[in-house]
Design a protein around this motif. Structure first.
Motif, mmCIF file in Angstrom:
data_model
loop_
_atom_site.group_PDB
_atom_site.id
_atom_site.type_symbol
_atom_site.label_atom_id
_atom_site.label_comp_id
_atom_site.label_asym_id
_atom_site.label_seq_id
_atom_site.Cartn_x
_atom_site.Cartn_y
_atom_site.Cartn_z
ATOM 1 N N ASP A 67 3.949 -91.279 -139.221
ATOM 2 C CA ASP A 67 4.769 -92.414 -139.683
ATOM 3 C C ASP A 67 4.983 -93.364 -138.507
ATOM 4 N N PHE A 68 4.404 -94.562 -138.633
ATOM 5 C CA PHE A 68 4.514 -95.566 -137.570
ATOM 6 C C PHE A 68 5.308 -96.797 -138.050
ATOM 7 N N THR A 69 6.210 -96.550 -138.974
ATOM 8 C CA THR A 69 7.073 -97.636 -139.481
ATOM 9 C C THR A 69 8.014 -98.091 -138.374
ATOM 10 N N ILE A 70 8.216 -99.403 -138.293
ATOM 11 C CA ILE A 70 9.117 -99.964 -137.275
ATOM 12 C C ILE A 70 10.151 -100.875 -137.943
ATOM 13 N N TYR A 71 11.270 -101.087 -137.216
ATOM 14 C CA TYR A 71 12.331 -102.016 -137.627
ATOM 15 C C TYR A 71 12.416 -103.133 -136.596
ATOM 16 N N ILE A 72 12.598 -104.355 -137.078
ATOM 17 C CA ILE A 72 12.879 -105.505 -136.206
ATOM 18 C C ILE A 72 14.257 -106.032 -136.588
ATOM 19 N N ARG A 73 15.196 -105.899 -135.674
ATOM 20 C CA ARG A 73 16.577 -106.292 -135.956
ATOM 21 C C ARG A 73 16.801 -107.777 -135.678
ATOM 22 N N ASN A 74 17.825 -108.322 -136.328
ATOM 23 C CA ASN A 74 18.258 -109.712 -136.114
ATOM 24 C C ASN A 74 17.063 -110.676 -136.174
ATOM 25 N N VAL A 75 16.439 -110.717 -137.337
ATOM 26 C CA VAL A 75 15.228 -111.531 -137.519
ATOM 27 C C VAL A 75 15.539 -113.005 -137.273
ATOM 28 N N GLN A 76 14.636 -113.677 -136.566
ATOM 29 C CA GLN A 76 14.759 -115.084 -136.227
ATOM 30 C C GLN A 76 13.598 -115.869 -136.852
ATOM 31 N N PRO A 77 13.724 -117.195 -136.924
ATOM 32 C CA PRO A 77 12.627 -117.986 -137.525
ATOM 33 C C PRO A 77 11.280 -117.769 -136.846
ATOM 34 N N GLU A 78 11.275 -117.524 -135.537
ATOM 35 C CA GLU A 78 9.993 -117.326 -134.838
ATOM 36 C C GLU A 78 9.320 -116.005 -135.196
ATOM 37 N N ASP A 79 10.019 -115.136 -135.948
ATOM 38 C CA ASP A 79 9.401 -113.876 -136.377
ATOM 39 C C ASP A 79 8.490 -114.054 -137.584
ATOM 40 N N THR A 80 8.448 -115.250 -138.129
ATOM 41 C CA THR A 80 7.548 -115.517 -139.256
ATOM 42 C C THR A 80 6.090 -115.366 -138.817
ATOM 43 N N GLY A 81 5.292 -114.688 -139.635
ATOM 44 C CA GLY A 81 3.875 -114.507 -139.305
ATOM 45 C C GLY A 81 3.293 -113.303 -140.034
ATOM 46 N N THR A 82 2.084 -112.920 -139.645
ATOM 47 C CA THR A 82 1.397 -111.779 -140.251
ATOM 48 C C THR A 82 1.289 -110.664 -139.223
ATOM 49 N N TYR A 83 1.700 -109.461 -139.621
ATOM 50 C CA TYR A 83 1.752 -108.310 -138.723
ATOM 51 C C TYR A 83 0.694 -107.286 -139.152
ATOM 52 N N TYR A 84 0.032 -106.686 -138.148
ATOM 53 C CA TYR A 84 -1.038 -105.709 -138.395
ATOM 54 C C TYR A 84 -0.722 -104.397 -137.678
ATOM 55 N N CYS A 85 -0.897 -103.318 -138.414
ATOM 56 C CA CYS A 85 -0.794 -101.983 -137.830
ATOM 57 C C CYS A 85 -2.216 -101.551 -137.425
ATOM 58 N N VAL A 86 -2.421 -101.255 -136.113
ATOM 59 C CA VAL A 86 -3.779 -101.047 -135.591
ATOM 60 C C VAL A 86 -3.835 -99.701 -134.851
ATOM 61 N N LYS A 87 -4.897 -98.927 -135.134
ATOM 62 C CA LYS A 87 -5.165 -97.660 -134.447
ATOM 63 C C LYS A 87 -6.287 -97.879 -133.423
ATOM 64 N N TYR A 88 -5.997 -97.504 -132.172
ATOM 65 C CA TYR A 88 -6.965 -97.657 -131.096
ATOM 66 C C TYR A 88 -7.483 -96.270 -130.685
ATOM 67 N N ILE A 89 -8.709 -96.258 -130.170
ATOM 68 C CA ILE A 89 -9.277 -95.043 -129.565
ATOM 69 C C ILE A 89 -9.866 -95.410 -128.202
ATOM 70 N N LYS A 90 -10.005 -94.400 -127.371
ATOM 71 C CA LYS A 90 -10.556 -94.625 -126.052
ATOM 72 C C LYS A 90 -12.048 -94.281 -126.028
ATOM 73 N N GLU A 91 -12.801 -95.124 -125.411
ATOM 74 C CA GLU A 91 -14.225 -94.865 -125.235
ATOM 75 C C GLU A 91 -14.443 -93.993 -123.989
ATOM 76 N N ASP A 92 -15.676 -93.591 -123.790
ATOM 77 C CA ASP A 92 -15.994 -92.767 -122.628
ATOM 78 C C ASP A 92 -15.736 -93.519 -121.331
ATOM 79 N N THR A 93 -15.803 -94.818 -121.408
ATOM 80 C CA THR A 93 -15.562 -95.632 -120.214
ATOM 81 C C THR A 93 -14.082 -95.785 -119.902
ATOM 82 N N GLY A 94 -13.235 -95.308 -120.815
ATOM 83 C CA GLY A 94 -11.800 -95.457 -120.620
ATOM 84 C C GLY A 94 -11.219 -96.698 -121.265
ATOM 85 N N GLN A 95 -12.032 -97.551 -121.785
ATOM 86 C CA GLN A 95 -11.564 -98.757 -122.464
ATOM 87 C C GLN A 95 -11.132 -98.434 -123.898
ATOM 88 N N GLU A 96 -10.150 -99.183 -124.388
ATOM 89 C CA GLU A 96 -9.662 -99.008 -125.766
ATOM 90 C C GLU A 96 -10.387 -99.986 -126.691
#
Length: 233
Positions: A67-96
């Motif tokens: 469960d990666f649900t989050i809360y953003i308190r005291n929402v402001q006008p600048e919080d308007t936008g599109t939000y993405y939940c993203v899963k990263y993995i590490k490569e053999d080189t160490g880069q994500e």
């Protein structure tokens, strides 16, 4: 491994809390889960599983791997936008690199919203104001009617050797001292000048000491009275 972001659009009032839902299922794959605002080169990291969260952002279930649900308190006008939940993995080189990404949640902030509590408070305040106005109007009308309907002027009448006392003179009001004055003044002599028509007469009919008997004509009775005239103002 599967990443699910069920919210397509979310509308939140200014100053309220925003909930962004994201869940994972299947195999546990090494790599961080992040929430991004926007996509592409201009995205902004809102939450990082491996980093300290921003002041207004908090995790719904701490240390959870599903469960990666989050809360953003005291929402402001600048919080308007599109939000993405993203899963990263590490490569053999160490880069994500991006492994899976949610469909995105479009967030809109309503700047002018009437909260039910505010509506109730406004209704109660309006009712109290109307009630106060009604009471003030009733008191004003009562005072005005009382001043117009009571044309009674205080007059001072001295009775014999007693001290002066105020007497209300209200013509036409039964039970007032004016009736007593009118009734008693009817026993006074009827010879009055035109200047005395507005005078108040008071006859003191207190018993007098017995006077020596004198001869009087038959059929007459003694009449003793004291009359005081006060000019009416």
């Amino acid at each position: 491994f599967s990443l699910r972001q069920p919210q397509d659009k979310v509308s939140v009032a200014l100053g309220e809390m925003l909930t962004l839902t994201c869940t994972a299922s299947g195999m546990i794959i090494p790599g961080a889960v992040r929430w991004l605002k926007g996509w592409g080169s201009d995205n902004k990291t809102i939450y990082d599983q491996k980093e300290k969260p921003l002041p207004r952002v908090m995790r719904a279930v701490n240390e959870s791997d599903t469960d990666f649900t989050i809360y953003i308190r005291n929402v402001q006008p600048e919080d308007t936008g599109t939000y993405y939940c993203v899963k990263y993995i590490k490569e053999d080189t160490g880069q994500e690199k991006v492994f899976q990404c949610g469909n995105g949640t479009e967030v809109s902030v309503q700047e002018t919203t009437l909260v039910p509590g505010m509506v109730t408070a406004a209704a109660v305040l309006c009712f109290l104001l109307l009630l106060g106005l009604f009471v003030a109007l009733c008191m004003y009308r009562r005072r005005r009617q009382g001043g117009v309907g009571s044309p009674c002027s205080a007059r001072t009448v001295a009775m014999g050797s007693f001290s002066s006392v105020p007497v209300q003179s209200c013509a036409g009001t039964p039970g007032t001292p004016s009736e007593v004055l009118d009734a008693e003044s009817s026993h006074l002599p009827s010879q009055q000048s035109s200047k005395e028509e507005n005078s108040i007469h008071y006859a003191d009919l207190q018993p007098l000491p017995p006077a020596p008997r004198r001869s009087r004509s038959p059929g007459t009775a003694p009449t003793e009275y004291a009359s005081l005239r006060v000019a009416a103002k």
